[in-house]
Every structure is written in structure tokens, then in C-alpha cells.
Scaffold this motif. Sequence first.
Motif, PDB file in Angstrom:
ATOM      1  N   PRO A  87       0.786  -1.238   0.000  1.00  0.00           N
ATOM      2  CA  PRO A  87       0.000   0.000   0.000  1.00  0.00           C
ATOM      3  C   PRO A  87       0.821   1.294   0.000  1.00  0.00           C
ATOM      4  O   PRO A  87       0.300   2.336  -0.360  1.00  0.00           O
ATOM      5  CB  PRO A  87      -0.820  -0.094   1.292  1.00  0.00           C
ATOM      6  CG  PRO A  87      -0.804  -1.522   1.665  1.00  0.00           C
ATOM      7  CD  PRO A  87       0.466  -2.096   1.143  1.00  0.00           C
ATOM      8  N   SER A 133       3.366   4.423   6.081  1.00  0.00           N
ATOM      9  CA  SER A 133       2.138   3.815   6.591  1.00  0.00           C
ATOM     10  C   SER A 133       1.997   4.059   8.086  1.00  0.00           C
ATOM     11  O   SER A 133       2.967   3.975   8.824  1.00  0.00           O
ATOM     12  CB  SER A 133       2.162   2.296   6.372  1.00  0.00           C
ATOM     13  OG  SER A 133       2.389   1.993   5.014  1.00  0.00           O
ATOM     14  N   VAL A 134       0.786   4.374   8.497  1.00  0.00           N
ATOM     15  CA  VAL A 134       0.477   4.437   9.921  1.00  0.00           C
ATOM     16  C   VAL A 134      -0.542   3.334  10.173  1.00  0.00           C
ATOM     17  O   VAL A 134      -1.579   3.284   9.519  1.00  0.00           O
ATOM     18  CB  VAL A 134      -0.138   5.806  10.307  1.00  0.00           C
ATOM     19  CG1 VAL A 134      -0.367   5.878  11.811  1.00  0.00           C
ATOM     20  CG2 VAL A 134       0.744   6.940   9.835  1.00  0.00           C
ATOM     21  N   HIS A 135      -0.225   2.426  11.094  1.00  0.00           N
ATOM     22  CA  HIS A 135      -1.112   1.288  11.304  1.00  0.00           C
ATOM     23  C   HIS A 135      -2.106   1.580  12.423  1.00  0.00           C
ATOM     24  O   HIS A 135      -1.789   2.256  13.397  1.00  0.00           O
ATOM     25  CB  HIS A 135      -0.285   0.042  11.610  1.00  0.00           C
ATOM     26  CG  HIS A 135       0.750  -0.238  10.562  1.00  0.00           C
ATOM     27  ND1 HIS A 135       0.403  -0.469   9.245  1.00  0.00           N
ATOM     28  CD2 HIS A 135       2.099  -0.272  10.609  1.00  0.00           C
ATOM     29  CE1 HIS A 135       1.507  -0.649   8.543  1.00  0.00           C
ATOM     30  NE2 HIS A 135       2.554  -0.524   9.343  1.00  0.00           N
ATOM     31  N   ILE A 140       1.672  -4.068  12.737  1.00  0.00           N
ATOM     32  CA  ILE A 140       1.024  -4.269  11.438  1.00  0.00           C
ATOM     33  C   ILE A 140       0.071  -5.481  11.487  1.00  0.00           C
ATOM     34  O   ILE A 140      -0.992  -5.470  10.883  1.00  0.00           O
ATOM     35  CB  ILE A 140       2.089  -4.403  10.321  1.00  0.00           C
ATOM     36  CG1 ILE A 140       1.435  -4.430   8.948  1.00  0.00           C
ATOM     37  CG2 ILE A 140       2.992  -5.598  10.517  1.00  0.00           C
ATOM     38  CD1 ILE A 140       2.416  -4.244   7.810  1.00  0.00           C
ATOM     39  N   PHE A 145      -6.780  -1.916   9.685  1.00  0.00           N
ATOM     40  CA  PHE A 145      -6.547  -1.085   8.504  1.00  0.00           C
ATOM     41  C   PHE A 145      -5.299  -0.240   8.737  1.00  0.00           C
ATOM     42  O   PHE A 145      -4.773  -0.187   9.855  1.00  0.00           O
ATOM     43  CB  PHE A 145      -7.758  -0.185   8.208  1.00  0.00           C
ATOM     44  CG  PHE A 145      -8.048   0.818   9.291  1.00  0.00           C
ATOM     45  CD1 PHE A 145      -7.484   2.094   9.257  1.00  0.00           C
ATOM     46  CD2 PHE A 145      -8.890   0.495  10.361  1.00  0.00           C
ATOM     47  CE1 PHE A 145      -7.745   3.019  10.255  1.00  0.00           C
ATOM     48  CE2 PHE A 145      -9.155   1.427  11.362  1.00  0.00           C
ATOM     49  CZ  PHE A 145      -8.581   2.686  11.313  1.00  0.00           C
ATOM     50  N   SER A 146      -4.810   0.374   7.671  1.00  0.00           N
ATOM     51  CA  SER A 146      -3.654   1.259   7.788  1.00  0.00           C
ATOM     52  C   SER A 146      -3.937   2.550   7.043  1.00  0.00           C
ATOM     53  O   SER A 146      -4.798   2.584   6.157  1.00  0.00           O
ATOM     54  CB  SER A 146      -2.403   0.601   7.225  1.00  0.00           C
ATOM     55  OG  SER A 146      -2.073  -0.549   7.972  1.00  0.00           O
ATOM     56  N   LEU A 147      -3.212   3.599   7.414  1.00  0.00           N
ATOM     57  CA  LEU A 147      -3.384   4.902   6.774  1.00  0.00           C
ATOM     58  C   LEU A 147      -2.102   5.247   6.018  1.00  0.00           C
ATOM     59  O   LEU A 147      -1.005   5.057   6.533  1.00  0.00           O
ATOM     60  CB  LEU A 147      -3.675   5.972   7.832  1.00  0.00           C
ATOM     61  CG  LEU A 147      -4.948   5.753   8.654  1.00  0.00           C
ATOM     62  CD1 LEU A 147      -5.033   6.775   9.784  1.00  0.00           C
ATOM     63  CD2 LEU A 147      -6.186   5.842   7.767  1.00  0.00           C
ATOM     64  N   GLU A 148      -2.280   5.757   4.787  1.00  0.00           N
ATOM     65  CA  GLU A 148      -1.120   6.026   3.944  1.00  0.00           C
ATOM     66  C   GLU A 148      -0.937   7.519   3.687  1.00  0.00           C
ATOM     67  O   GLU A 148      -1.876   8.210   3.314  1.00  0.00           O
ATOM     68  CB  GLU A 148      -1.271   5.303   2.594  1.00  0.00           C
ATOM     69  CG  GLU A 148      -1.369   3.791   2.713  1.00  0.00           C
ATOM     70  CD  GLU A 148      -0.101   3.148   3.271  1.00  0.00           C
ATOM     71  OE1 GLU A 148       0.996   3.694   3.031  1.00  0.00           O
ATOM     72  OE2 GLU A 148      -0.222   2.110   3.940  1.00  0.00           O
ATOM     73  N   ASP A 149       0.311   7.973   3.896  1.00  0.00           N
ATOM     74  CA  ASP A 149       0.710   9.343   3.575  1.00  0.00           C
ATOM     75  C   ASP A 149       1.737   9.239   2.450  1.00  0.00           C
ATOM     76  O   ASP A 149       2.790   8.627   2.622  1.00  0.00           O
ATOM     77  CB  ASP A 149       1.321   9.994   4.823  1.00  0.00           C
ATOM     78  CG  ASP A 149       1.937  11.359   4.547  1.00  0.00           C
ATOM     79  OD1 ASP A 149       1.761  11.867   3.418  1.00  0.00           O
ATOM     80  OD2 ASP A 149       2.590  11.904   5.454  1.00  0.00           O
ATOM     81  N   TYR A 150       1.403   9.819   1.288  1.00  0.00           N
ATOM     82  CA  TYR A 150       2.291   9.692   0.128  1.00  0.00           C
ATOM     83  C   TYR A 150       3.216  10.891  -0.071  1.00  0.00           C
ATOM     84  O   TYR A 150       3.812  11.041  -1.137  1.00  0.00           O
ATOM     85  CB  TYR A 150       1.465   9.425  -1.139  1.00  0.00           C
ATOM     86  CG  TYR A 150       0.759   8.079  -1.105  1.00  0.00           C
ATOM     87  CD1 TYR A 150       1.481   6.905  -0.900  1.00  0.00           C
ATOM     88  CD2 TYR A 150      -0.619   7.982  -1.262  1.00  0.00           C
ATOM     89  CE1 TYR A 150       0.846   5.679  -0.853  1.00  0.00           C
ATOM     90  CE2 TYR A 150      -1.264   6.757  -1.222  1.00  0.00           C
ATOM     91  CZ  TYR A 150      -0.521   5.599  -1.012  1.00  0.00           C
ATOM     92  OH  TYR A 150      -1.144   4.386  -0.972  1.00  0.00           O
TER      93      TYR A 150
END
Lengths: 485, 98
Positions: A87, A133-135, A140, A145-150
Motif C-alpha cells: 500500500p 504507513s500508519v497502522h 502491522i 486497517f492502515s493509513l497512507e501518507d504519500y
Amino acid sequence: MPLEDYTIVIGLEVHAELMTETKLFCGCSTSFGSEANSQVCPVCLGLPGTLPVLNEKAVEYAVKAGLALNSDISLLSKFDRKNYFYPDLPKAYQVSQYDLPICLGGHVDFIVNGEKKVIGITRVHLEEEAGKSVHSGATITDSEFSLEDYNRCGIPLIEIVSEPDLRSPEEARIYLETLRNILRYAGVSDCKMEEGSLRCDANISLMPKGATKFGTRTEIKNMNSFRSVQRALEYEAKRHAELLDRGEKIIQETRTWDEASGVTEAMRSKEEAHDYRYFPEPDLVPIVLTNEFVNDLKDNLPEMPVAKYHRYITEYGLPEYDADLITANKDMADYFEEVIKHYKDAKVVANWLMGEFMRLVNEQEVDITEVKVKPKHLAEMFALQDKGVISSKIAKTVFEEMFNTGKDPATIVKEKGLVQITDASEIEKIVEEVIKTNPDPVAEYLSGKEKVLGFLVGQVMKLSRGKANPQMANEFLKKALDQLK
Amino acid sequence: MSLIDKKTVERVADLARLHLTEEEKEDMTKSLNEILEFEQKLANLDTDDVEPTIHAIELKNVMRKDKVEESLSIRDVFLNAPDEAEGFFKVPRIVELD
């Protein structure tokens, strides 16, 4: 058998973020600490129909890094796609370099326990960073769910792969510290492990002393400080030795370092996870460099730590110890050089930087680049000392005030009334007072115990609140006492 | 003799997250074998004195200056996102439980 009877074999893969303003293939900013997903665009989000365009600065920095690491620069290199689903990688492939990396070979030299080490570099290649990723859970595995910062996704990285030349966890740490220093001197990466702009994975295996065939290796990830690199490898070496002693086999696997519990744990991974199916990146054309471009960068490469070390010894006459300590940190070396532009006695400057300066830097946990004392002001303080305006003892008080306020030394001396007393009659008065109020030590001195003099000088300094000129205090006290004999 | 078998096709499909029917698997195996057979022909050519082609078009060094350009607005960033939470892309469980 004990760990000492095994040869430890370690190789490191180091990732360093390059200090470009923008990402590798798009114009999004690379600045750290911004609002999540505020520095993304269709290119780094991997939206269909977008095309990457290479950042010329990233190429320049990668070449500079290669030159600083004594690598051969490839005049022809290209990008490839490394395919995997995760992800933090919106395109489902990472643009990297596979068979034609930008730099090949090279070496990093350093001294460990008095012995010179030369660690081979296999290659240096350019690639793009993944997102963060922030879990939702603690780990993990616990996360629904996880949160994604691109924001980080697409920042240029260089991967530096070493040969398996490292022979102890300590060497691995020193290699990494040396590498950081070189990259910072070259001005290509700020190498902040705490911000993740420098990261390291390690491969480790053991073989009986004298053997030539490497044992089965494991790969360690998630080491977030120089200290944890050494700790994790020490733990893993011991674990290997214990397994081998019991006649068990090492399983080739990736393990993650748990800083809090101080152990490595196997990571769950599917076997095909390592089948990256590299193929040439069709969206990017080859990089073709000229010898002229490479030589120009080589000629303008900043002075490297080893060269600086030798120059400090020959040009400034510093002892090896001082030269080593000061060049081990680029910021410190930069500061040192600024001060000696204004004050010529390098040894005095070095002593002060290694002593009071570092004491306060460590105590207040400030970055050297954020120290309030201007190098020119420090030089002025030395001059005040030389002129006898302040004593060395007072200098410490003045310096601490400079460190806390950023004021210049002359102002501090004036404001705080710290001018050294060099007026003979004033010092004589204080000496008289000390002799009057300390009859016992005076008697001891007169009976031949000359060591007491030090105590009495101390009393003169104390009474003058540190401002009496120490040489004068000493001299006058001795004269006055001798007259009493 | 076939150069690629159904098992390999299944593995490659799995790596690419492609879900193929039995019929499609047979089809793929056949097509991929035809492609690979053709490549075998090319492999027999003498290319000792030929520089490898590393890109289909003859361009090199297409680069841009290191100058910051505007990124998407936070609102636009998530227009195509299946799920979003607190300014992040929300993704399902990454590691499968046993």
C-alpha cells in the motif's frame, strides 16, 4: 563454541534521501513534516496517463555520492521497474535501477581499534522512496486497517550496497557513521536517521574461523539509530552462534529488530514476495553522462573527511585526536573553520570546541548548526583572554552567557562587570584581606607547607569573584607571605 | 516442447494479482509459448557486435530542473481514493491473519 571462534560476516544496504527540493520524477516538494498528502500529484500517486520526468539534481547528487565513495560513474545507466504490491507504493512498482546502476564499485575507509579498514562498495543506484504507513493497531499484524501518507513517495533515494566486508557489529556501526559523514560532506543528503532520511538493512552470517564458505545469512530491518544497528547485529550474531552450536540450521529470512525488547523476530513473508520481475522502465529514457560532466563534479567535490583530517594536522598542527574528533562531524568542522578565520591559534579553538562547547551542546541537546554563539564572537572571546581583559575562568562564564543569549563577549563582559582586575593596588588589597582572614593556612605556609599557597590563591580568586588576574594573584600573595617570614 | 507450463502461468498470474479461469490459463499458456518460441528464433541470431537496445526510442537525458511545482489540493487528492480517513488514504489490513 564461543562467538569468538566464528567469523562474523556483515554487509549493509543503506538508503539515503537526496537533498533535492523536489521529488525524483515530479515537482512535488520534498520538505519534511508537512500535512499528510499535501505534497502529492498525479505522477507520484501513480494515476493512469501520467509520465515521470527525471530531476537533473538527483542525477548530479547520485554522481557526487559515487565520487565521494570512490565509485566508477557509469556513463550509461537506466531505470527499471521493481514490481510488488504494497500500500505504500501506489504504482505497484518502484522505479529503481537494476542492471545498469549509476555508480559501480568504490570503497569506504575508516580506522577501528587502531586498524585501517577498507570496506568495498558494490554499487550505488538511484530509486524512488515509498510512502509512509500508519497502522491502526500496535503492530502491522494487529491492524484492521492502515493509513497512507504519500508525501514521501517519490523522494529520490540512493541505495548504497556494501560488500560483505564487515567483520563485527561495531565495524558495521562505524562504517555507517563514516558513510553518513561522507554523504553529508558531499552535500547530497542530510542523513538524519531519526527522520528516516538515512536507513539501513543488514545481512549477517557466521562461519567457523578459518572457513572460506559463508554461512546462511539473515537480513535485519527496522534499525533506527546507529546504536541499534550495533545492538541488533550483536543480538543476531549471538543467536546464529547458539543455533549453530546446537547443530541447527539458520533459516534464510528477513527479521525485524525490536528496539524495546532488544530482540530480532522473523517477519512473516510469502516466498514469492522476492520475485520482483524487474524490467526496463519504458516511461524513462537512458541517462547518458559525459566525462566532462563527471570530471567537473569531481573537481568541485567538497573536501572529504579524510582529507580534512590530514589537513588539520599538517596545516593547523592539531594532534591526531583533535583532528579526528572535529572532522567526525561536518557541522563541527564547519564551525571550527569559521572560528579560525578570525583567530589563528587552532589548538586553543579545538580545545574550546571539544571542551566547553561540546559540554553545553550535549547538556542542552542542541544541534551544532543551531548554536547561538557566532564563530566570530568566539574568536573575539579568545582575543579578550589574550589581552588579559578576562581570565580563563571568567571566559567560561562569558561563554555560557554567549551560548544562552547569542550576545557578543565584549557586551557580556561590560554588562556583567566581568573585566579582569589587573590593577595592582586592588589585588594587593584583596591579598591583605585573605591573609588576615585565613590565619591557620597562613601559619602552615610559613612553617614550610608551601602547598597551602594554592588554597590561598583560590581564596583571592573567590573574594574577587573570579576577576583577579590569576598570575598577579599568585605573585602578589607569594610576595606578601614571604615578607611575613 | 513447451517453454512455459500452466504452473508458471498460474504463478505469474498470482504475482500480478490476475484471476484467470481454467480456459484463460490454457489460452495464456499457448500464447506465451508462441511468443517465447519466436524469441528463441531471435536468440539464435549472432548479435556479438550489436549494442544492446535499452530503449525503443532514441532519446536520452530527458530531465527537468529541481523546481517546486504546485501539488494537488488536499480535496482533489482523494477524489479517486476508495477510502479516506483523517487526511490519509485508508487501506485494508496489510498482513493476513493465519
